[in-house]
Structure formats: C-alpha cells, structure tokens
Motif scaffolding. Sequence first.
Motif, short mmCIF file in Angstrom:
data_model
loop_
_atom_site.label_atom_id
_atom_site.label_comp_id
_atom_site.label_asym_id
_atom_site.label_seq_id
_atom_site.Cartn_x
_atom_site.Cartn_y
_atom_site.Cartn_z
N ASP A 247 -6.42 16.88 3.22
CA ASP A 247 -6.72 18.05 2.77
C ASP A 247 -6.66 19.33 3.80
OD1 ASP A 247 -6.85 17.00 0.13
OD2 ASP A 247 -8.84 16.34 0.56
N TRP B 135 -12.80 19.94 -0.83
CA TRP B 135 -12.14 19.20 -1.76
C TRP B 135 -12.35 18.20 -2.59
CZ3 TRP B 135 -7.47 21.26 -2.45
CH2 TRP B 135 -6.97 22.34 -1.34
N THR B 136 -13.61 17.76 -2.37
CA THR B 136 -14.42 17.00 -3.35
C THR B 136 -14.63 17.85 -4.27
OG1 THR B 136 -15.43 15.76 -1.55
CG2 THR B 136 -16.36 15.59 -3.82
N GLU C 291 -11.23 19.37 -6.07
CA GLU C 291 -10.32 18.42 -6.93
C GLU C 291 -10.93 17.75 -8.34
OE1 GLU C 291 -7.37 16.11 -4.83
OE2 GLU C 291 -7.01 18.09 -4.99
N ARG D 257 -10.39 9.30 0.55
CA ARG D 257 -10.29 10.40 0.13
C ARG D 257 -10.52 11.66 0.90
NH1 ARG D 257 -8.17 12.04 -4.50
NH2 ARG D 257 -9.56 13.33 -5.88
N HIS D 258 -9.96 12.57 0.83
CA HIS D 258 -10.17 13.81 1.73
C HIS D 258 -10.41 13.84 2.99
CE1 HIS D 258 -10.53 15.16 -2.47
NE2 HIS D 258 -11.55 14.66 -2.78
N SER E 183 -17.09 12.73 3.01
CA SER E 183 -16.51 12.37 1.69
C SER E 183 -16.18 10.88 1.71
CB SER E 183 -15.07 13.19 1.67
OG SER E 183 -14.20 12.18 2.39
N ALA F 217 -13.61 18.24 3.79
CA ALA F 217 -13.65 17.16 2.84
C ALA F 217 -14.65 17.68 1.73
CB ALA F 217 -14.28 15.92 3.44
#
Length: 924
Positions: A217, A137-138, A141, A128-129, A124, A134
């Motif tokens: 996350d 969640w990319t 989200e 972030r994440h 990621s 990861a």
Amino acid sequence: MDLLSIEHQQQIKSNLRIAIIGQSNFAADVLELILERSKFQVVGVFTIPDKGSREDVLATTAASHNIPVFKFASWRRKGVPLPEVLEQYRSVKAELNVLPFCSQFIPMEVIDGARLGSICYHPSILPRHRGASAISWTLIEGDEVAGFSIFWADDGLDTGPLLLQRQTNLEPTDTLDTIYKRFLYPEGVKAMGLAVDMVADGTAPKIVQTEVGATYDPAMFKVENQQLCLAQSAVGIFNFVRGLDSVPGAVATVVLDDGTEEQVRFFGAHLYSAGPVKDGKALKLKGLAKPAWVHEGGLLIEGTDGAFVNVRRIKRGTKMINASDWFKQAEHQPITDFSEDELAKKVQLASIWQAILKAPIEGATDFFAAGAGSMDVVRLVEEVKDAFDVPLENENVFMAPVFDEFFDQLVRNLRQGSGGAGGKQVEYKGFQLKANKRDIRVPTQLFINGEFVDAEKNRVLDIVNPTDETVLCEVACASTNDVDKAVQAAHKAFFGSWKQVSARQRGQLMLKLADLMEQYKEDLATIESVDSGAVYTLALKTHIGMSIDAWRYFAGWCDKIQGNTIPVNPARPNNVLTFTRKEPIGVCGLVTPWNYPLMMLSWKMAACIAAGNTCLIKPAQTCPLTALKFAELSVLAGFPPGVINVLPGKGSDAGQAVADHPLVRKLGFTGSTPIGKHIMKSCADSNLKKCSLELGGKSPLVIFADCDLDKAVKHGMSSVFFNKGENCIAAGRLFVEDRIHDEFVRRVLKDLRSMTIGDPLNRSTAHGPQNHKAHMDKLIEYCERGVAEGAKLVYGGCRVPNMKGYFFTPTVFTDVEDNMFIAQEESFGPIMIISKFNGSDVDSVMTRANRSEYGLASGVFTKDISKALSFADRIEAGTVFVNVYNKTDVAAPFGGFKQSGFGKDLGQEALNEYLKTKCVTIEY
Ligand code: NAP
C-alpha cells in the motif's frame, strides 16, 4: 522453523547483545522492557539526529541507562552504505538487531550484520498492508480486524518470515489514533519483549510469509496520497478519513463562493443516519456532485450510494475548527495591522516558546505537536503573564496551540486591556447614562448567541425613569422569532461548546463574572436605581450585592454536584451496582419580574448555569437594563456564545414564546400567581417542561405583646416598606396583639413621618418611586378599595403630593377585617395592613394567619421560645422569620407553599430545580 541447539541457547540467554534501531516512545518503551530482563545487554541504540535541540526520546532513554547512542541522518548514500556508519554499528558487536519502529532505510549489511539477524515490528497482519502506512490502510480498506506482526527483516519490503502476530477486532469508532493507542502500542511493546525472549530461548519461529492476500500500500505521508476521493460510498469516505485521523488528516478542497479553492483536512468522521439536518447551509466540495451541508453537528457529505458521512472537525491552514463553525470562522479575520510594539512582543513571545520547546519557533509551530506537556502549558501561561501583564488561562493555550494564533490571541487581549479577564469586549448599540456622577454605557439590544442584535422588525420598548417620568432610552423588544433564535443558540451551546467546559472551569467562569459584577457594582446599582427606582444604597447592598453573592455561592457548587451509589437487591449469583448521575436539563427559560431585576436574574441564572444548563432570560419589560449590562459582562468573563441569552420583551409574546418553546426543557418563573398558573398550563401543553414558580405572597407577621417592641417596630416597618414594598416576601398582613397595638401603630407613624422620600440616587433617601405608573395607579386603587370596605386609613393612601415621579406615600391601615380585599390580596407596595388579636387566643391568630391561599413567608415576634417554635411548626409558609424579617441569604432555600408556587430559589435545593437524575444499573 529454525531452533537453536541447547548449548547455543544457554550461551545466548546469559549475555545476548542487542542493538536497538529506531525512534519514538514506542522504541523507548521496548528498550525499557528489554532492560528489565537482566539477561540481555543492550549494546547500542541507533536513532535519528536531534531536531533542533530536541533529541528523540529513545536517545534520551538510552543515555539515562548509559547505553551508547548513535544518531545517523542516513545509513547510506546513493544506495551505498556509509562506511563510517557501518563501522560504528559493527563496533558494538550486536548479536540481535531489534527494530521497534524505524523510519530509516537500514542497509542489508546491518540487517544481516547481527549473528541472529534483525526482528522488526510492523503494524498490520502481514502479508496484508506491506509498506509504511499499514495502520491507515487497515482502516481505509475497511478490514474487520487490525493487528501487528513481528517478522525477521530481509531485503524485501516487509516480506521477511514471521515470528509472532496479534490481532483485535476493529471497532466502528476506531481511528488511526484509537487503534494505535488501545492495541497496537501497548500490545506491540509487550510482544516485542516476548519476541526477544523467544529469540533468546530459541523458540522464535521463522514462518515464511505467503504471497496470497499480500498487498503493497502507498505511503500516506505523501500529500498526493492523502487526497480524499468523494466519488465513493459513504463508508469509503468514512474509512478514508478515519484512516488518516489524527495524522495527517484527509485532504479535501472547498470551492468558495467566488470560485477560489481552499484545501482543508477532515477529522472526526462518522456514518450518519439520523435523517435530514435542520438549518443546514450548503458547502461545495471539489469532486462531490451534490453540496455538502454545514449543520450544528458538523459537515454532512452524501456518498455515491446515497448514504451519509458526517465530519466533525476541519483543519483550515493550521487551525482546527468545528465543522459546524465553518461559516462563522470565515467571518473571523486574523489581525494583520500589528504595531511595532506588538511585533517586538512577538519576538519576545517566540523566545519564551523557544525556551520551553527547545526548538526554533515558526508561525506554524504547534505547541503540543512540538512535544509540550501539561507542565509546559503552566509554564507558558505564567511566563506570558509575567512578561506582558495580561490575563491568561491554560485554556487559552489549548484553544490556540499554534504560535501565530497564540500571538493573535495575546494581541487581542493586550488591546482589550486588563479588564479583559480572558473574554472579549462586545460591540453594541446603547445609550450613555449620565447619573450618580457616572457616565455609563448601557446596551439596548437583544443579547443572542454572544452578540447584541436588533429585535425583529426593530421593535422597541420605551424605558421610563420612574423618578422623573422621562423616557431613558428605547430597548429592543423580542418577538417569538427572536426567542426562537436565542433558544436555538442555547440548544447548540448546550450540546456543543458548553459541554466542553468542565464543571470546575464553569465555576471559574462564574467567579470571574462575579468579580466583574463587583468591579462594576456602582454602575449596576446606578442603572438599577434609575431604571427601577431602587434606592441606590439598597441597590448596592441588596440588588447588586446579593446578586454577586449568588454567583459566587453557586460557582462553588459546580464541581460538587454528585449522584449516589444505591444498595439495591443483587441479582444472585451476580451483583448489581446502581448509581445516580445528576445531569443538567438542557435549555432553560427564565422569566422574571421587575422588583429586583438583576437579583431575580441572578438567583435563577446562577443556579441554572452552575448545574450546567444554558439559558435565555426574559426580564420584566419595564426594567431590563441591568440584565443587558450583565450580558455585556458575561462576554467579558468569557462565557461561550449561546450559554446566556437576554431578551427584553413583553410577557404576552416573548415570555409566552419561552413557555411554549419545544426545545426549552425547564422554565424558572418569578411573578404573579395568575401569570404563574397560566405559564404552568403552557409548560404542560407545549412539551411538559419542568417548571418552578416563585409567585405572589400575602405573608403574615404576628407580633406578640411579649416581644422586644423596638425591634418589632423596626422589623415590622422594613417587613412592609423595604424596597418600597415591592418585595415578594413583604408582610402583607400584620397581626398585632391588642395590648401593644396602639403603641405599635403610634411608633410606626412616628417613624413614617420622618422617612425621607425622594430621588433614589440621593444617599439619604429611604423611600424611592414605585417601579412604574401602572403599578402606582394600582396601589391608589387598592387603598380606595380598603377605605370603601371600612378599613381605617391612618396614614398615606395616595401619591406623594407636588412631586414628579411615581412616588406613593407609605401607607398604614388599621382595623382591617379578615374578609376585606386588602386583608386577602397582595398590594406589592408600601401598604401596612394591621389587624388586632387577643393574646389569650393564639389558636385563632394561627388560623387567621393561615387563612390564605398564599404561603410564601411569615414572621413572628415574641420572647417566648415555645410560642415562636409553635408558630414555626404550624405556619403554612416556605419561609419563617423569628424576631427578624427579610433575613434572606443565598445559601438558604427560598420559595413558597400553596399558591405562592413551588420549587426553591437559592441554597443547594435550587440546584435540583435545574438538574435531572439519571439512574444507572450495572450487573456484574
Ligand atoms: P407578572 O405580571 O406575573 O410578570 C412576571 C414576568 O412574567 C414578567 O417578566 C412578565 O412580562 C412575564 N409574563 C407576563 N405574562 C406572561 C406570559 N403569558 N407568559 C410568560 N411570561 C409572562 O409579575 P410582576 O407584576 O412583574 O411581578 C410582581 C409579582 O411577582 C408579585 O406577585 C410578586 O409577589 C411576585 N414576586 C414573587 C417573588 C417570589 O420569589 N415568590 C419574587 C418577586 C416577585 P412583562 O414584563 O411583560 O409583564
């Protein structure tokens, strides 16, 4: 940014000692990439222990390069590094740790143990994440970009300074799988190589991560985190499902009718905006206020914002199904009553799997998830065939990759016997035909969507044996609603299961079907004989023999249907590529007559199926039995439900419903000219469906005095009397040169007198009963009209006296004038119509031969090649026979001119009747 001194750099470049810590193909590819750079030395690979006897691919790759491999179940216990593990790590004296993909917790003593530290891949764009999931969640989200980071590991969770990042736009069609395969994996491997280079060159930055926008996350390998919340917008549901697609899948709970709950997983989600679905069936999902809808495209779920998301696949237990099949799957019960012998086979099967997968086998073991590749599939199929003597295809493994399902399928095959050929026995109501020293079971229901079913309101047709006028059986008679059901099934199959079958597999299915027809040819010929009055030996050779040929011939075309590349004008300065694709049309309706029931079906359906269409056929109401037996064989051959549907019924309602149906895109019709005209109008009025019409004929046969007379008599006889005259290309009119006319007639009459008329099942019979009573009555009327108009009836013209059954005496008329009814209209029976002509006036006989609105076939007998070729030039007919008649072949196009219709059966041209051409133009 930390840059190393030049001196230090030189030292590193020459012999940088690298340890790889991780697992999987990704890590193995990173290892290979690093090894390509001769300046580095990989001094040790640290990976996970073997699973059973299967080791991780990183270990295998390292061993093949003679790199020391260390396999640790864990690096620490109760938070304390294991001394023996640390000692082994330190023994390799690594200067840089490379962590391409690592699922284990690595102690700081190791992370900081290498002089240059540890670099780590993370999927990621940090910060972030952060965390183990990861990529998921990319997607969950709804990020607009995805990417990866390579960072310097520290003691936090993905918090170390950044070395390098790459990003790509996230596509609406991306899932966890696609984003990984198309970007994160290939670009990630390359970037790891680059990162190592940068470290070696001293150009690797250490950019401190900002805490702004940082997210931590949850890990999605925990089942509680995989629960899909349905109380959110459609986009939210969509993103969650695709974030877990294809591993592990979003968990949802179905509330069944009896109130019990079943946990399932969703895959293949997409936002849906195509309006309300047709024929949806409600399904209750826990946590969703409104019902979801199972429909032909999947499972439709309404989000809290009123928008929809569609889910295409559902995993129930270990089995992945199309969401659209939810309710059908509920009906398919797994086998539970295994015999002792079958259970012994299960043990044997498990040992075959184990030998291939090199891992212990459990009921839920998935062949592919356990690492099998395409060669393993071939090996499994061959070993199972060898061990259990059961027909099996590679497809069967793909359809049932989980051990228990595979075993279930194997047992079904074994129980079915070797005749199974990969398909299954289908149950039906039928009747037992005892004839021809055979005992044949024949279905008597409609065949829709792979099943035999009763017609609406249990309507039936009486099927009469024309040889003794008894009712053989009752057969279901399709209504307009029944036709609609079949069309819906064919439509669904066309856009569903049939699309999954490749062109080559399609050919294989057709060949299997042809083999089964061959295996059952005596049964089929017996049924045809009893049902339509066809002489058994002819039925065997032509009705059934040519049907089998047609399936084999068209099977060969399946993977040879190609478009063209076309040199169009380029749009300078750019260039243009134009190509065509030949595509199936969709659902095709086939309507056929009674003279060659199975052969007419095969001529049309084999081309239609080879082209990739699905179909429904309405056979003639008087003799639908071989079509129904054929339907049974199509299931045995393994055709998916809905691809072939057979609906006996009346032309005026079932036939008409096919011509009128808005989802039928092509109609292939064989029958009379008046019905053909009517059907063409219906095709136009309903939805402008494409149609091809093989209609009636009044084919001229011209016999010149310079012919081989023996041959001319022999073929002249069969041109009229073949299949009791119920032959569309029958010579409807013979023009015999005056010099040989009387001799020709004499010889014909001589042969006719010795023709054996009788039970078509008797091997010596040459002439059987007419197909049905109405037809025989029409022939009697036809002859009466000929006599009334002044033609000379020299033989027959009546029912065979003192004989039960629809036997009509072969008939000969001479002195027939062009204006007479019998000179112009088709009899479709064993009636020879002879006119004379003068050999000096070839032009006139050509004019007379062409003076007909029909143009199906024609023939000429002469030894003069110029005369024969001139005839072939000038005759207006789709088929021309020279010194032969009735010589048709599945590879040769067949069809008429003028009011005999248009469009060809047979040959390559027939394929085009069932294809549409799409033209694609690309500027580049
Ligand atoms: P037909 O009366 O035209 O019937 C042909 C088929 O059409 C039958 O299945 C019939 O159903 C159905 N039908 C009748 N009305 C319909 C409607 N309104 N809509 C849709 N379908 C309808 O012909 P036939 O008497 O069975 O067969 C003899 C004719 O076929 C002859 O003219 C012969 O020359 C021609 N034929 C041509 C070829 C060729 O390749 N050119 C080959 C063989 C036969 P029912 O069963 O209820 O009648």
